[in-house]
Design a protein around this motif. Sequence first.
Motif, PDB file in Angstrom:
ATOM      1  N   PHE A 130       0.827  -1.213   0.000  1.00 11.59           N
ATOM      2  CA  PHE A 130       0.000   0.000   0.000  1.00 11.59           C
ATOM      3  C   PHE A 130       0.861   1.263   0.000  1.00 11.59           C
ATOM      4  O   PHE A 130       0.567   2.224  -0.721  1.00 11.59           O
ATOM      5  CB  PHE A 130      -0.919  -0.016   1.228  1.00 11.59           C
ATOM      6  N   ALA A 131       1.927   1.263   0.808  1.00 12.50           N
ATOM      7  CA  ALA A 131       2.733   2.478   0.978  1.00 12.50           C
ATOM      8  C   ALA A 131       3.426   2.890  -0.313  1.00 12.50           C
ATOM      9  O   ALA A 131       3.736   4.068  -0.503  1.00 12.50           O
ATOM     10  CB  ALA A 131       3.774   2.263   2.088  1.00 12.50           C
ATOM     11  N   LYS A 132       3.682   1.952  -1.226  1.00 16.67           N
ATOM     12  CA  LYS A 132       4.327   2.292  -2.490  1.00 16.67           C
ATOM     13  C   LYS A 132       3.411   3.139  -3.378  1.00 16.67           C
ATOM     14  O   LYS A 132       3.884   3.876  -4.242  1.00 16.67           O
ATOM     15  CB  LYS A 132       4.725   1.007  -3.238  1.00 16.67           C
ATOM     16  N   TRP A 133       2.100   3.003  -3.170  1.00 18.06           N
ATOM     17  CA  TRP A 133       1.145   3.725  -4.009  1.00 18.06           C
ATOM     18  C   TRP A 133       0.862   5.136  -3.514  1.00 18.06           C
ATOM     19  O   TRP A 133       0.339   5.964  -4.267  1.00 18.06           O
ATOM     20  CB  TRP A 133      -0.160   2.937  -4.101  1.00 18.06           C
ATOM     21  N   VAL A 134       1.203   5.426  -2.264  1.00 12.93           N
ATOM     22  CA  VAL A 134       0.893   6.753  -1.707  1.00 12.93           C
ATOM     23  C   VAL A 134       1.632   7.862  -2.456  1.00 12.93           C
ATOM     24  O   VAL A 134       1.011   8.844  -2.896  1.00 12.93           O
ATOM     25  CB  VAL A 134       1.188   6.790  -0.198  1.00 12.93           C
ATOM     26  N   PRO A 135       2.972   7.780  -2.628  1.00 16.61           N
ATOM     27  CA  PRO A 135       3.643   8.851  -3.383  1.00 16.61           C
ATOM     28  C   PRO A 135       3.281   8.872  -4.861  1.00 16.61           C
ATOM     29  O   PRO A 135       3.460   9.899  -5.532  1.00 16.61           O
ATOM     30  CB  PRO A 135       5.141   8.545  -3.188  1.00 16.61           C
ATOM     31  N   ALA A 136       2.755   7.757  -5.383  1.00 15.50           N
ATOM     32  CA  ALA A 136       2.340   7.732  -6.787  1.00 15.50           C
ATOM     33  C   ALA A 136       1.180   8.693  -7.033  1.00 15.50           C
ATOM     34  O   ALA A 136       1.030   9.226  -8.142  1.00 15.50           O
ATOM     35  CB  ALA A 136       1.947   6.313  -7.196  1.00 15.50           C
ATOM     36  N   PHE A 137       0.368   8.929  -6.006  1.00 18.71           N
ATOM     37  CA  PHE A 137      -0.767   9.841  -6.166  1.00 18.71           C
ATOM     38  C   PHE A 137      -0.289  11.268  -6.412  1.00 18.71           C
ATOM     39  O   PHE A 137      -0.682  11.908  -7.399  1.00 18.71           O
ATOM     40  CB  PHE A 137      -1.677   9.796  -4.932  1.00 18.71           C
ATOM     41  N   GLY A 188      14.341   8.422  -2.191  1.00 20.77           N
ATOM     42  CA  GLY A 188      15.643   9.047  -2.410  1.00 20.77           C
ATOM     43  C   GLY A 188      16.697   8.098  -2.932  1.00 20.77           C
ATOM     44  O   GLY A 188      17.634   8.515  -3.612  1.00 20.77           O
ATOM     45  N   ASP A 189      16.578   6.814  -2.628  1.00 22.93           N
ATOM     46  CA  ASP A 189      17.554   5.815  -3.058  1.00 22.93           C
ATOM     47  C   ASP A 189      16.871   4.847  -4.031  1.00 22.93           C
ATOM     48  O   ASP A 189      16.175   3.924  -3.622  1.00 22.93           O
ATOM     49  CB  ASP A 189      18.115   5.054  -1.855  1.00 22.93           C
ATOM     50  N   LEU A 190      17.093   5.077  -5.334  1.00 24.10           N
ATOM     51  CA  LEU A 190      16.424   4.258  -6.345  1.00 24.10           C
ATOM     52  C   LEU A 190      17.061   2.882  -6.503  1.00 24.10           C
ATOM     53  O   LEU A 190      16.520   2.032  -7.219  1.00 24.10           O
ATOM     54  CB  LEU A 190      16.446   4.991  -7.696  1.00 24.10           C
ATOM     55  N   SER A 191      18.205   2.670  -5.845  1.00 22.04           N
ATOM     56  CA  SER A 191      18.881   1.379  -5.969  1.00 22.04           C
ATOM     57  C   SER A 191      18.355   0.339  -4.979  1.00 22.04           C
ATOM     58  O   SER A 191      18.712  -0.838  -5.077  1.00 22.04           O
ATOM     59  CB  SER A 191      20.393   1.560  -5.758  1.00 22.04           C
ATOM     60  N   LEU A 192      17.524   0.756  -4.020  1.00 22.49           N
ATOM     61  CA  LEU A 192      17.022  -0.182  -3.023  1.00 22.49           C
ATOM     62  C   LEU A 192      16.095  -1.217  -3.655  1.00 22.49           C
ATOM     63  O   LEU A 192      15.343  -0.917  -4.583  1.00 22.49           O
ATOM     64  CB  LEU A 192      16.275   0.574  -1.920  1.00 22.49           C
ATOM     65  N   GLY A 242      12.223  -1.373   0.214  1.00 18.19           N
ATOM     66  CA  GLY A 242      12.531   0.009  -0.141  1.00 18.19           C
ATOM     67  C   GLY A 242      12.275   0.361  -1.586  1.00 18.19           C
ATOM     68  O   GLY A 242      12.344   1.536  -1.964  1.00 18.19           O
ATOM     69  N   ALA A 243      11.979  -0.624  -2.407  1.00 19.27           N
ATOM     70  CA  ALA A 243      11.733  -0.365  -3.825  1.00 19.27           C
ATOM     71  C   ALA A 243      10.372   0.291  -4.025  1.00 19.27           C
ATOM     72  O   ALA A 243       9.480   0.199  -3.177  1.00 19.27           O
ATOM     73  CB  ALA A 243      11.815  -1.671  -4.615  1.00 19.27           C
ATOM     74  N   GLY A 244      10.222   0.940  -5.172  1.00 16.42           N
ATOM     75  CA  GLY A 244       8.948   1.583  -5.482  1.00 16.42           C
ATOM     76  C   GLY A 244       8.052   0.669  -6.294  1.00 16.42           C
ATOM     77  O   GLY A 244       8.150  -0.558  -6.214  1.00 16.42           O
ATOM     78  N   LEU A 245       7.192   1.277  -7.077  1.00 16.15           N
ATOM     79  CA  LEU A 245       6.282   0.505  -7.919  1.00 16.15           C
ATOM     80  C   LEU A 245       7.076  -0.277  -8.962  1.00 16.15           C
ATOM     81  O   LEU A 245       8.090   0.199  -9.482  1.00 16.15           O
ATOM     82  CB  LEU A 245       5.293   1.434  -8.621  1.00 16.15           C
ATOM     83  N   SER A 246       6.600  -1.466  -9.279  1.00 14.43           N
ATOM     84  CA  SER A 246       7.237  -2.280 -10.310  1.00 14.43           C
ATOM     85  C   SER A 246       6.907  -1.699 -11.686  1.00 14.43           C
ATOM     86  O   SER A 246       6.003  -0.868 -11.841  1.00 14.43           O
ATOM     87  CB  SER A 246       6.757  -3.720 -10.224  1.00 14.43           C
ATOM     88  N   GLU A 260      10.248   9.961   2.511  1.00 14.86           N
ATOM     89  CA  GLU A 260       9.803   9.588   3.853  1.00 14.86           C
ATOM     90  C   GLU A 260       9.103   8.229   3.834  1.00 14.86           C
ATOM     91  O   GLU A 260       9.289   7.410   4.745  1.00 14.86           O
ATOM     92  CB  GLU A 260       8.871  10.659   4.411  1.00 14.86           C
ATOM     93  N   GLY A 261       8.300   7.978   2.791  1.00 16.92           N
ATOM     94  CA  GLY A 261       7.648   6.677   2.683  1.00 16.92           C
ATOM     95  C   GLY A 261       8.648   5.553   2.495  1.00 16.92           C
ATOM     96  O   GLY A 261       8.502   4.466   3.073  1.00 16.92           O
ATOM     97  N   GLN A 262       9.694   5.810   1.700  1.00 17.10           N
ATOM     98  CA  GLN A 262      10.710   4.786   1.480  1.00 17.10           C
ATOM     99  C   GLN A 262      11.462   4.469   2.772  1.00 17.10           C
ATOM    100  O   GLN A 262      11.781   3.303   3.057  1.00 17.10           O
ATOM    101  CB  GLN A 262      11.696   5.249   0.409  1.00 17.10           C
ATOM    102  N   ILE A 263      11.752   5.487   3.559  1.00 15.54           N
ATOM    103  CA  ILE A 263      12.461   5.275   4.823  1.00 15.54           C
ATOM    104  C   ILE A 263      11.645   4.379   5.750  1.00 15.54           C
ATOM    105  O   ILE A 263      12.175   3.459   6.385  1.00 15.54           O
ATOM    106  CB  ILE A 263      12.762   6.630   5.493  1.00 15.54           C
ATOM    107  N   VAL A 264      10.336   4.624   5.822  1.00 19.17           N
ATOM    108  CA  VAL A 264       9.482   3.806   6.686  1.00 19.17           C
ATOM    109  C   VAL A 264       9.399   2.376   6.151  1.00 19.17           C
ATOM    110  O   VAL A 264       9.492   1.404   6.923  1.00 19.17           O
ATOM    111  CB  VAL A 264       8.069   4.422   6.794  1.00 19.17           C
ATOM    112  N   ARG A 265       9.257   2.214   4.833  1.00 18.50           N
ATOM    113  CA  ARG A 265       9.165   0.863   4.261  1.00 18.50           C
ATOM    114  C   ARG A 265      10.459   0.077   4.463  1.00 18.50           C
ATOM    115  O   ARG A 265      10.445  -1.084   4.882  1.00 18.50           O
ATOM    116  CB  ARG A 265       8.851   0.937   2.757  1.00 18.50           C
TER     117      ARG A 265
END
Length: 301
Positions: free
Chosen positions: A96-103, A129-133, A137-141, A275-280
């Motif tokens: 769920f948290a990956k979709w929050v910044p997508a909005f 902030g770190d796209l290599s995670l 820590g990764a974002g949307l696929s 901030e979302g990535q840090i929490v994830r």
Amino acid sequence: LLQRLQGPLFVLNLVSAFVLFYNLYLVPAGFARIELEVLPFTLSSFALGLLLVFRVNNATNRYVKARDLWGDMMNISRDLVQQASQWAKREDFIDFAKWVPAFTTSLMCDLRSLKAHDLAQELREAAGGDLSLKGEGAGLSEEEIQLICSRPKGMSAHHYVTYIMRMKLKQMGMPLEQRMVMENNISRLINDMGACETIFATPIPLGYTKHTSRFLLLWLFFLPFALEIKLGVGVVFAQQLLSFLLLGIEDIGVQIEQPFDVLPLKKICFKIANEGQIVRANFDYLEEHAAVCRTLMARDG
């Protein structure tokens, strides 16, 4: 500012220089003197001032409203991530948290020129902030990003993201009270989204903008004919100063009339994503700290 005003300032400077040259060299040679009274400029300056003030005030109100809306969306995004981290299962929270910044990222792209942002690339950068995670820590696929890009025709990307967020919230199986709190936050995001779309779609009437610009340019164009007899050589400097100040005020109104081109939306989106990535990425670590805090509270109690 100076770059945008170079053209009008150059023309007005030529006008004042021509008036000075004409009266200093051509009038003594027998040409008729060209002179205007100051009174018409004094009377019309009040109306011109009202037009400029009304223009800038309306543009400022739009800017402040847009700034407050994006500040509210940033706070809601933080709230949603924290609520999901506390109330949902680990896997459900990460998803769920990956979709929050997508909005907010999708909304930013919609409120700005299509040429200014590539939606797919912006969504990739919305991982944080770190796209290599990898992993938490990764974002949307790429598949999820393509789902947003290939959404149903006529449906905006940010609208589609809120639909997905609600669908995932429904699948979490949380107690009704907790789900309703998060549903209310998503509703607030949709309200802010609608308010932003209203600001974007309803600019200050074009007729008002054109009339103010024409009034100001004509006023400044003929001003040297009234000032030269009183200021002499100083008319050139006075014309440049007044033109820079008044045209600058109008230019400020033009720039902030569309606040989403001026506001640092990219920075706001990055802050939400980071901030979302840090929490994830640190979910287990934060849970351990929370457990320690609960132990200490139980011992002290």
